[in-house]
Design an enzyme around this catalytic site. Sequence first.
Site, PDB file in Angstrom:
ATOM      1  N   SER A 154      41.761  30.186  43.680  1.00 13.21           N
ATOM      2  CA  SER A 154      40.852  31.188  43.119  1.00 13.21           C
ATOM      3  C   SER A 154      39.495  30.636  42.728  1.00 13.21           C
ATOM      4  O   SER A 154      38.504  31.361  42.764  1.00 13.21           O
ATOM      5  CB  SER A 154      41.513  31.884  41.933  1.00 13.21           C
ATOM      6  OG  SER A 154      41.991  30.943  40.999  1.00 13.21           O
ATOM      7  N   HIS A 182      44.189  36.198  46.499  1.00 11.77           N
ATOM      8  CA  HIS A 182      42.883  36.201  47.168  1.00 11.77           C
ATOM      9  C   HIS A 182      42.985  36.216  48.692  1.00 11.77           C
ATOM     10  O   HIS A 182      41.975  36.093  49.376  1.00 11.77           O
ATOM     11  CB  HIS A 182      42.055  34.992  46.718  1.00 11.77           C
ATOM     12  CG  HIS A 182      41.795  35.005  45.247  1.00 11.77           C
ATOM     13  ND1 HIS A 182      40.796  35.764  44.674  1.00 11.77           N
ATOM     14  CD2 HIS A 182      42.440  34.399  44.233  1.00 11.77           C
ATOM     15  CE1 HIS A 182      40.825  35.601  43.357  1.00 11.77           C
ATOM     16  NE2 HIS A 182      41.815  34.774  43.063  1.00 11.77           N
ATOM     17  N   LYS A 214      42.387  43.017  43.682  1.00 16.73           N
ATOM     18  CA  LYS A 214      41.297  42.289  44.323  1.00 16.73           C
ATOM     19  C   LYS A 214      40.881  43.015  45.605  1.00 16.73           C
ATOM     20  O   LYS A 214      40.225  44.032  45.519  1.00 16.73           O
ATOM     21  CB  LYS A 214      41.706  40.831  44.490  1.00 16.73           C
ATOM     22  CG  LYS A 214      41.645  40.178  43.100  1.00 16.73           C
ATOM     23  CD  LYS A 214      42.395  38.930  42.887  1.00 16.73           C
ATOM     24  CE  LYS A 214      42.196  38.503  41.432  1.00 16.73           C
ATOM     25  NZ  LYS A 214      43.282  37.740  40.868  1.00 16.73           N
TER      26      LYS A 214
END
Length: 363
Positions: A154, A182, A214
Amino acid sequence: MNPTAVWANGRECINFCSNDYLGLSAHPEIRAAFVAAVNRYGTGAGASHLVTGHGPEHEALEEELAQFTGRPRALLFSTGYMANLSIASAIVRREDQIFEDRLNHASLLDAGRLSGAGFHRYAHASPDDLLQRLIATAAAPGHRRVVVTDGVFSMDGDMAPLKELIAVCSEQDAWLMVDDAHGFGVMGKHGRGSLEVGDADAAEVPIYMATLGKALGTFGAFIAGSATLIDFLINRARTYIYTTALPPAVAAASRAALRLIQREAWRRERLNAHIERFRRGAAQLGLKLLPSQSAIQPLILGTEETTSAASAVLLDAGFLVTPIRPPTVPAGTSRLRITLSTAHETADIDRLLEALAALPAAS
Ligand SMILES: *Cc1c(COP(=O)(O)O)cnc(C)c1O
């Protein structure tokens, strides 16, 4: 509605630090699904999943996530933090051993510590160091060893060496868990994340976790795996059992987002073009970026003071890039964690590059 426009310091700025990589948080179809579900189900789930909080939208989302990830089942959690903490109460026991990449997300490291299991941190992205630690730590008879890694890290944006980790885990008979917060939706041609990029199949990574807040632009998280794993979590994971289910509308919005990431491959293609443009421009300007191919493109500036000052200069120029400092990252590696989004315009990226090149600390 422009998802990269953000109000900061009394004016509208361009957000270069959010995790809304595909610009989906403002997508009309997802917003419409959210609103329609609020009108149908109300605002809250009203109870935990096991009581009466689990409705048809949750059920359908779990089925669709299982199908998309190519696994028998998936289980929703209210946040990624809670999904990861479930490891502590359900997956590893005191007598077990857990091995984590040194740069794993805080929620994974917390889970490792809280579990009370033997807790080992291996050198970042190093299958060799992992192997040495596994060899040195045999499991007690009947107990497990679990290896946990971020798929895309991250704060650095680099990817775990999945193939090598899989080989080590298979040789050492350890389970591998990947947190793909991610990667999910954004990495790989089809958006299937780190496993698609790393050409790993489901059996090689028996525990797959990803978040919905995300790239999917909504909120929440899930763990996908075998029916046995999911049953086990339902019965044992305290962060699943003792908390209110996600609002049904969040599940409905996430279903719409999941359809979009499958239908609109152009979002990933445009993001990849942005990443390439940013890296090429940075190289021309002499900016030293980390070797990241993801939407996370950190520029390490060193001290906290330098990084905060650089962030303030960027803000004055209309760019929001918050400084990332210890303890989030190791001392001396404070950075601007620049993130790119499909929703950025190429002109935004070019102007950001100019502003970065003008920073005294950057080159
Ligand atoms: C954001 C993140 C989480 C936490 O997810 P939330 O849904 O925000 O709680 C977990 N792991 C990683 C790697 C993350 O980046």
